[in-house]
Design a protein around this motif. Structure first.
Motif, PDB file in Angstrom:
ATOM      1  N   THR A  77       0.855  -1.180   0.000  1.00 49.07           N
ATOM      2  CA  THR A  77       0.000   0.000   0.000  1.00 49.07           C
ATOM      3  C   THR A  77       0.892   1.231   0.000  1.00 49.07           C
ATOM      4  N   VAL A  78       0.414   2.284  -0.647  1.00 46.71           N
ATOM      5  CA  VAL A  78       1.167   3.532  -0.726  1.00 46.71           C
ATOM      6  C   VAL A  78       0.919   4.356   0.537  1.00 46.71           C
ATOM      7  N   VAL A  79       2.007   4.865   1.110  1.00 43.02           N
ATOM      8  CA  VAL A  79       1.918   5.755   2.257  1.00 43.02           C
ATOM      9  C   VAL A  79       2.026   7.194   1.777  1.00 43.02           C
ATOM     10  N   ALA A  80       3.024   7.461   0.916  1.00 46.31           N
ATOM     11  CA  ALA A  80       3.241   8.831   0.438  1.00 46.31           C
ATOM     12  C   ALA A  80       4.204   8.819  -0.738  1.00 46.31           C
ATOM     13  N   THR A  81       4.115   9.859  -1.530  1.00 43.87           N
ATOM     14  CA  THR A  81       5.134  10.126  -2.542  1.00 43.87           C
ATOM     15  C   THR A  81       5.862  11.380  -2.085  1.00 43.87           C
ATOM     16  N   VAL A  82       7.177  11.314  -2.083  1.00 39.47           N
ATOM     17  CA  VAL A  82       7.992  12.402  -1.555  1.00 39.47           C
ATOM     18  C   VAL A  82       8.858  12.972  -2.673  1.00 39.47           C
ATOM     19  N   GLU A  83       8.864  14.280  -2.794  1.00 44.90           N
ATOM     20  CA  GLU A  83       9.767  14.984  -3.695  1.00 44.90           C
ATOM     21  C   GLU A  83      10.575  15.937  -2.827  1.00 44.90           C
ATOM     22  N   GLU A  84      11.894  15.683  -2.778  1.00 39.61           N
ATOM     23  CA  GLU A  84      12.726  16.470  -1.879  1.00 39.61           C
ATOM     24  C   GLU A  84      14.143  16.553  -2.437  1.00 39.61           C
ATOM     25  N   TYR A  85      14.677  17.747  -2.460  1.00 37.93           N
ATOM     26  CA  TYR A  85      16.071  17.969  -2.867  1.00 37.93           C
ATOM     27  C   TYR A  85      16.388  17.364  -4.236  1.00 37.93           C
ATOM     28  N   GLY A  86      15.431  17.476  -5.151  1.00 43.20           N
ATOM     29  CA  GLY A  86      15.659  16.974  -6.500  1.00 43.20           C
ATOM     30  C   GLY A  86      15.477  15.474  -6.663  1.00 43.20           C
ATOM     31  N   ASN A  87      15.020  14.798  -5.622  1.00 39.93           N
ATOM     32  CA  ASN A  87      14.772  13.363  -5.686  1.00 39.93           C
ATOM     33  C   ASN A  87      13.295  13.081  -5.451  1.00 39.93           C
ATOM     34  N   THR A  88      12.828  11.979  -6.017  1.00 44.77           N
ATOM     35  CA  THR A  88      11.446  11.547  -5.823  1.00 44.77           C
ATOM     36  C   THR A  88      11.455  10.083  -5.419  1.00 44.77           C
ATOM     37  N   TRP A  89      10.672   9.741  -4.406  1.00 48.25           N
ATOM     38  CA  TRP A  89      10.512   8.338  -4.037  1.00 48.25           C
ATOM     39  C   TRP A  89       9.120   8.127  -3.480  1.00 48.25           C
ATOM     40  N   THR A  90       8.692   6.875  -3.479  1.00 43.28           N
ATOM     41  CA  THR A  90       7.388   6.504  -2.949  1.00 43.28           C
ATOM     42  C   THR A  90       7.602   5.656  -1.708  1.00 43.28           C
ATOM     43  N   VAL A  91       6.920   6.024  -0.635  1.00 40.89           N
ATOM     44  CA  VAL A  91       6.952   5.242   0.600  1.00 40.89           C
ATOM     45  C   VAL A  91       5.768   4.284   0.545  1.00 40.89           C
ATOM     46  N   LEU A  92       6.050   3.006   0.746  1.00 36.22           N
ATOM     47  CA  LEU A  92       5.011   1.980   0.739  1.00 36.22           C
ATOM     48  C   LEU A  92       5.077   1.185   2.035  1.00 36.22           C
ATOM     49  N   GLN A  93       4.052   0.346   2.231  1.00 37.01           N
ATOM     50  CA  GLN A  93       4.068  -0.644   3.301  1.00 37.01           C
ATOM     51  C   GLN A  93       3.883  -2.014   2.675  1.00 37.01           C
ATOM     52  N   ASP A  94       4.623  -3.006   3.189  1.00 40.85           N
ATOM     53  CA  ASP A  94       4.431  -4.377   2.723  1.00 40.85           C
ATOM     54  C   ASP A  94       3.133  -4.917   3.334  1.00 40.85           C
ATOM     55  N   PRO A  95       2.732  -6.163   3.042  1.00 36.96           N
ATOM     56  CA  PRO A  95       1.459  -6.664   3.558  1.00 36.96           C
ATOM     57  C   PRO A  95       1.303  -6.671   5.080  1.00 36.96           C
ATOM     58  N   GLU A  96       2.394  -6.551   5.834  1.00 35.30           N
ATOM     59  CA  GLU A  96       2.290  -6.508   7.289  1.00 35.30           C
ATOM     60  C   GLU A  96       2.567  -5.124   7.857  1.00 35.30           C
ATOM     61  N   GLY A  97       2.628  -4.109   6.984  1.00 30.56           N
ATOM     62  CA  GLY A  97       2.775  -2.736   7.453  1.00 30.56           C
ATOM     63  C   GLY A  97       4.193  -2.226   7.613  1.00 30.56           C
ATOM     64  N   ASN A  98       5.194  -2.991   7.173  1.00 27.50           N
ATOM     65  CA  ASN A  98       6.582  -2.535   7.239  1.00 27.50           C
ATOM     66  C   ASN A  98       6.835  -1.531   6.127  1.00 27.50           C
ATOM     67  N   GLU A  99       7.359  -0.353   6.493  1.00 26.98           N
ATOM     68  CA  GLU A  99       7.600   0.696   5.516  1.00 26.98           C
ATOM     69  C   GLU A  99       8.871   0.422   4.713  1.00 26.98           C
ATOM     70  N   PHE A 100       8.844   0.830   3.441  1.00 24.67           N
ATOM     71  CA  PHE A 100      10.021   0.796   2.578  1.00 24.67           C
ATOM     72  C   PHE A 100       9.818   1.828   1.483  1.00 24.67           C
ATOM     73  N   CYS A 101      10.889   2.150   0.779  1.00 25.65           N
ATOM     74  CA  CYS A 101      10.830   3.185  -0.250  1.00 25.65           C
ATOM     75  C   CYS A 101      11.185   2.596  -1.613  1.00 25.65           C
ATOM     76  N   VAL A 102      10.559   3.148  -2.647  1.00 20.96           N
ATOM     77  CA  VAL A 102      10.870   2.792  -4.026  1.00 20.96           C
ATOM     78  C   VAL A 102      11.284   4.065  -4.738  1.00 20.96           C
ATOM     79  N   THR A 103      12.445   4.003  -5.381  1.00 21.24           N
ATOM     80  CA  THR A 103      12.933   5.136  -6.139  1.00 21.24           C
ATOM     81  C   THR A 103      13.197   4.719  -7.568  1.00 21.24           C
TER      82      THR A 103
END
Length: 151
Positions: free
Chosen positions: A125-151
């Motif tokens: 599930t998507v938590v947020a999309t972040v654009e910061e300092y010229g970079n963009t990444w998406t924060v997600l949670q796996d099926p048990e709620g552990n956060e990770f980022c995709v760039t």
């Protein structure tokens, strides 16, 4: 000279180890760890090792098919996740070119979006999309709620 330590596992606590192993295999291009030599299935190995059937779902692991990156172990724990991760994985959706070059930004963003879509289909599930300092990444949670980022 002392020998350097090496990572042999990265361990994750889980309510459903097999489900998380399958999810992270998709996320990282890993595969479920095959049974040990001499056994056709994990069930055969567990029976031979006298592991009670009630404990057969206590762990699951995935491995890098190239044999380069660390093994990920998912181990069953009784308590649920209660707070934000203190450590998380960052997943790169794009690949370096054959000569080690970084692809153009549009190509990197498209590859990251495709990886996010693949992981959503696998249960993220998507938590947020972040654009910061010229970079963009998406924060997600796996099926048990552990956060990770995709760039």
């Amino acid at each position: 000279m002392p020998r350097a330590s090496e990572i042999f596992n990265i361990a994750f606590d889980a309510a459903d180890p097999r489900r998380l192993a399958e999810f992270w295999a998709v996320a990282l291009g890993y595969q479920l760890e095959p049974p040990p030599d001499g056994f056709g299935t994990w069930e055969e190995a567990l029976v031979a090792w006298n592991v009670p059937e009630a404990d057969w779902d206590s762990a699951s692991a995935i491995i890098d098919p190239r044999g380069v990156l660390p093994r990920l172990l998912f181990q069953k724990v009784p308590e649920p996740k209660t707070a934000k991760n203190r450590v998380h994985l960052d997943v790169r959706g794009w690949r370096y070119g054959a000569g080690g070059e970084v692809p153009p930004e549009a190509e990197r963003l498209a590859a990251a979006a495709a990886k996010v879509a693949e992981l959503l289909a696998a249960g993220a599930t998507v938590v947020a999309t972040v654009e910061e300092y010229g970079n963009t990444w998406t924060v997600l949670q796996d099926p048990e709620g552990n956060e990770f980022c995709v760039t």
